[in-house]
Design an enzyme around this catalytic site. Structure first.
Site, short mmCIF file in Angstrom:
data_model
loop_
_atom_site.label_atom_id
_atom_site.label_comp_id
_atom_site.label_asym_id
_atom_site.label_seq_id
_atom_site.Cartn_x
_atom_site.Cartn_y
_atom_site.Cartn_z
N SER A 1 0.86 -1.20 0.00
CA SER A 1 0.00 0.00 0.00
C SER A 1 0.89 1.23 0.00
CB SER A 1 -0.88 0.02 1.26
OG SER A 1 -1.53 1.27 1.36
N TYR B 1 -1.63 -0.57 10.32
CA TYR B 1 -1.80 -1.06 8.94
C TYR B 1 -0.61 -0.65 8.08
CZ TYR B 1 -3.69 -1.13 4.15
OH TYR B 1 -3.87 -1.33 2.81
P1 NAP Z 1 -11.51 -5.85 0.64
O1 NAP Z 1 -12.38 -5.35 -0.44
O2 NAP Z 1 -11.89 -5.63 2.06
O3 NAP Z 1 -11.20 -7.39 0.38
C1 NAP Z 1 -10.35 -8.07 1.25
C2 NAP Z 1 -10.16 -9.48 0.77
O4 NAP Z 1 -9.25 -10.12 1.69
C3 NAP Z 1 -11.44 -10.28 0.79
O5 NAP Z 1 -11.45 -11.16 -0.31
C4 NAP Z 1 -11.33 -11.04 2.11
O6 NAP Z 1 -12.01 -12.30 2.11
C5 NAP Z 1 -9.86 -11.29 2.19
N1 NAP Z 1 -9.41 -11.58 3.54
C6 NAP Z 1 -9.54 -10.82 4.65
N2 NAP Z 1 -9.01 -11.45 5.72
C7 NAP Z 1 -8.55 -12.64 5.26
C8 NAP Z 1 -7.93 -13.74 5.87
N3 NAP Z 1 -7.66 -13.76 7.19
N4 NAP Z 1 -7.60 -14.81 5.11
C9 NAP Z 1 -7.87 -14.82 3.77
N5 NAP Z 1 -8.47 -13.81 3.14
C10 NAP Z 1 -8.81 -12.73 3.88
O7 NAP Z 1 -10.04 -5.19 0.51
P2 NAP Z 1 -9.25 -4.61 -0.76
O8 NAP Z 1 -9.37 -3.15 -0.73
O9 NAP Z 1 -9.58 -5.38 -1.97
O10 NAP Z 1 -7.76 -4.95 -0.28
C11 NAP Z 1 -6.99 -5.97 -0.87
C12 NAP Z 1 -5.53 -5.67 -0.56
O11 NAP Z 1 -5.20 -4.40 -1.10
C13 NAP Z 1 -5.24 -5.59 0.94
O12 NAP Z 1 -3.99 -6.19 1.20
C14 NAP Z 1 -5.18 -4.10 1.18
O13 NAP Z 1 -4.36 -3.79 2.28
C15 NAP Z 1 -4.59 -3.61 -0.12
N6 NAP Z 1 -4.84 -2.19 -0.39
C16 NAP Z 1 -6.09 -1.72 -0.58
C17 NAP Z 1 -6.27 -0.36 -0.83
C18 NAP Z 1 -7.63 0.24 -1.05
O14 NAP Z 1 -7.73 1.50 -1.07
N7 NAP Z 1 -8.67 -0.54 -1.26
C19 NAP Z 1 -5.17 0.49 -0.86
C20 NAP Z 1 -3.91 -0.04 -0.65
C21 NAP Z 1 -3.75 -1.39 -0.43
P3 NAP Z 1 -13.61 -12.40 2.42
O15 NAP Z 1 -14.27 -11.75 1.25
O16 NAP Z 1 -13.88 -13.85 2.47
O17 NAP Z 1 -13.84 -11.69 3.69
#
Ligand code: NAP
Length: 251
Positions: free
Chosen positions: A146, A160
């Site tokens: 991130s 985080y």
């Molecule tokens: P999200 O929409 O909340 O999706 C999170 C995903 O991770 C879901 O598929 C969830 O599974 C899964 N997950 C959560 N806990 C888990 C666990 N213990 N074991 C296995 N799977 C797990 O989040 P996102 O925004 O797509 O984020 C994905 C990645 O991108 C993360 O690493 C986040 O830190 C990074 N990121 C996101 C942003 C942003 O602005 N969105 C920015 C920078 C980095 P379930 O659906 O089954 O709950």
């Protein structure tokens, strides 16, 4: 099904950025293991999409922070596909906005477990299968870090941000450790991306509220992040390792 079709594992592939990666990987004809923690229905909808596209895919429930569950996840990949070419280390969480001095230990242990230990368990299991030093065919690991790793997350979530800093260090070290064993290790650093992660951290409107801080003046889409991940995973990036691709609109 041709045997040279690549096999990709996407952790947290059910929703958000992971889901966009799975959708693009289906378009690019990967065979897929879609890991999820809770969202069975969302994962199954991706299996339907894969089936309609003639792509082989499995969905596996596993909490990546639990080593025994991660071990089982990889055993399922072994028995179904017999190999692994790409790991997208994407599963991650945030918690509600908080100063560092108000973070309790339950929250700290949970986020360290999922965002750091989970990524290490998966990277280690992938390396054991991919390394040419242990009979593998090489491969590619893409860590989803991130831009928070560089910004530090003050007044929101330093915990985080520091997990993503750890992921960046792992990317640098592991890339060097396994470069001569046919494995490339890179990372993307997304900025403000429209997914449910912000609502799960108590701030559903966070992207729109903070968009003015982004030089491009907008949030990004999960699909825009997925393009960067799929490129780093691909043979087009064959001389790229230990690299970081910011997908953050210039932030
Ligand atoms: P999200 O929409 O909340 O999706 C999170 C995903 O991770 C879901 O598929 C969830 O599974 C899964 N997950 C959560 N806990 C888990 C666990 N213990 N074991 C296995 N799977 C797990 O989040 P996102 O925004 O797509 O984020 C994905 C990645 O991108 C993360 O690493 C986040 O830190 C990074 N990121 C996101 C942003 C942003 O602005 N969105 C920015 C920078 C980095 P379930 O659906 O089954 O709950």
């Amino acid at each position: 099904m041709p045997t040279d079709q690549k096999v990709m594992l996407v952790t947290g592939g059910s929703r958000g950025i992971g889901r966009a990666v799975v959708e693009l990987a289906i378009e690019q004809n990967y065979r897929l293991c879609i890991n999820y923690a809770q969202a069975k229905r969302e994962a199954e909808s991706l299996l339907e999409l894969a089936g309609k596209s003639g792509v082989e895919a499995i969905a596996v429930k596993a909490d990546v922070s639990e080593k025994n569950q991660t071990d089982e996840l990889f055993k399922k990949i072994d028995s179904r596909f017999g190999k692994l070419d790409v790991l997208v280390n994407n599963a991650g969480i945030v918690a509600n906005a908080s100063r560092l001095d108000a973070i309790d230990d339950d929250r700290l242990q949970k986020i360290l477990g999922i965002n750091i230990s989970g990524a290490v368990y998966c990277a280690a299991a992938a390396v054991r299968r991919m390394s040419t030093a242990s009979g593998g065919r090489g491969g590619s690991i893409v860590n989803v870090s991130s831009i928070a790793a560089q910004l530090g997350g003050p007044n929101e979530y330093i915990d985080y941000a520091m997990t993503k800093g750890a992921l960046d260090s792992m990317t640098t070290g592991l890339a060097k450790e396994v470069a001569s064993e046919g494995i490339r290790v890179n990372a993307v650093r997304p900025g403000l991306i429209y997914t449910d992660i912000h609502a799960s951290g108590g701030a559903p409107d966070r992207v729109d509220k903070l968009a003015h801080l982004v030089p491009m003046q907008r949030g990004g889409t999960a699909r825009e992040v997925a393009y960067a991940i799929l490129w780093l995973a691909s043979d087009e990036a064959s001389y790229v390792t230990g690299s970081f691709l910011n997908v953050s609109g210039g932030r």
